[in-house]
Design a protein around this motif. Structure first.
Motif, mmCIF file in Angstrom:
data_model
loop_
_atom_site.group_PDB
_atom_site.id
_atom_site.type_symbol
_atom_site.label_atom_id
_atom_site.label_comp_id
_atom_site.label_asym_id
_atom_site.label_seq_id
_atom_site.Cartn_x
_atom_site.Cartn_y
_atom_site.Cartn_z
ATOM 1 N N SER A 23 44.908 35.803 58.607
ATOM 2 C CA SER A 23 46.278 35.755 58.084
ATOM 3 C C SER A 23 46.300 35.917 56.569
ATOM 4 O O SER A 23 47.207 36.525 56.026
ATOM 5 N N ARG A 24 45.293 35.370 55.869
ATOM 6 C CA ARG A 24 45.195 35.571 54.415
ATOM 7 C C ARG A 24 43.787 35.204 53.938
ATOM 8 O O ARG A 24 43.076 34.457 54.590
ATOM 9 N N VAL A 25 43.456 35.728 52.768
ATOM 10 C CA VAL A 25 42.139 35.475 52.174
ATOM 11 C C VAL A 25 42.337 35.203 50.698
ATOM 12 O O VAL A 25 43.099 35.897 50.024
ATOM 13 N N SER A 26 41.674 34.181 50.196
ATOM 14 C CA SER A 26 41.646 33.936 48.754
ATOM 15 C C SER A 26 40.221 34.193 48.292
ATOM 16 O O SER A 26 39.384 34.649 49.067
ATOM 17 N N GLY A 27 39.931 33.864 47.079
ATOM 18 C CA GLY A 27 38.593 34.089 46.550
ATOM 19 C C GLY A 27 37.495 33.394 47.330
ATOM 20 O O GLY A 27 36.375 33.880 47.406
ATOM 21 N N ARG A 28 37.794 32.254 47.925
ATOM 22 C CA ARG A 28 36.771 31.483 48.635
ATOM 23 C C ARG A 28 37.159 31.077 50.051
ATOM 24 O O ARG A 28 36.345 30.509 50.769
ATOM 25 N N ASN A 29 38.392 31.295 50.455
ATOM 26 C CA ASN A 29 38.857 30.804 51.751
ATOM 27 C C ASN A 29 39.415 31.913 52.619
ATOM 28 O O ASN A 29 40.067 32.825 52.124
ATOM 29 N N ILE A 30 39.189 31.761 53.917
ATOM 30 C CA ILE A 30 39.767 32.656 54.905
ATOM 31 C C ILE A 30 40.700 31.814 55.771
ATOM 32 O O ILE A 30 40.286 30.779 56.298
#
Length: 125
Positions: A23-30
């Protein structure tokens, strides 16, 4: 190598975001799609191993990390067992959390402490 500790590059983020199970991705999290979480838990309950579930879903284990499938499914199974299917499909972070105290609460506490300290000084305590 576990990428979550070092963070994802822009190219890796774009690759992960192109997967329909994300659903979304940040620099360190999926953040995984709720429908994927539910399907993964159900497949795991039928005996399919976590690694195989993630590979079939199009994830690169080198990218997400070897422990991610097992750890994620552990959390999702716990949520599924405790709250059921509907709550696995919804975001639960923050539900029931009291959060941080508001500044007005802490400032009232501070005022009380300051008043008490002032009173103690006047009474030579």
């Amino acid at each position: 190598m576990r990428k979550i500790k070092t963070g994802f590059s822009e190219a890796e983020i774009r690759l992960l975001e192109s997967n329909p199970n994300v659903s979304r991705v940040s620099g360190r999290n999926i953040s995984y799609a709720p429908s994927f979480k539910l399907a993964a838990v159900q497949a795991n309950q039928e005996g399919e191993p976590p690694m195989e579930i993630f590979l079939k879903a199009g994830f690169s284990i080198e990218l997400i990390g070897k422990r991610t499938p097992t750890e994620s499914l552990y959390r999702w199974r716990e949520t599924y067992a405790k709250y059921g299917e509907n709550d696995l499909l919804e975001e639960r972070r923050g539900i029931g959390s009291t959060g941080r105290r508001s500044k007005s609460e802490s400032s009232a506490e501070e005022k009380l402490k300051l008043g008490l300290n002032s009173l103690k000084r006047r009474m030579n305590f």
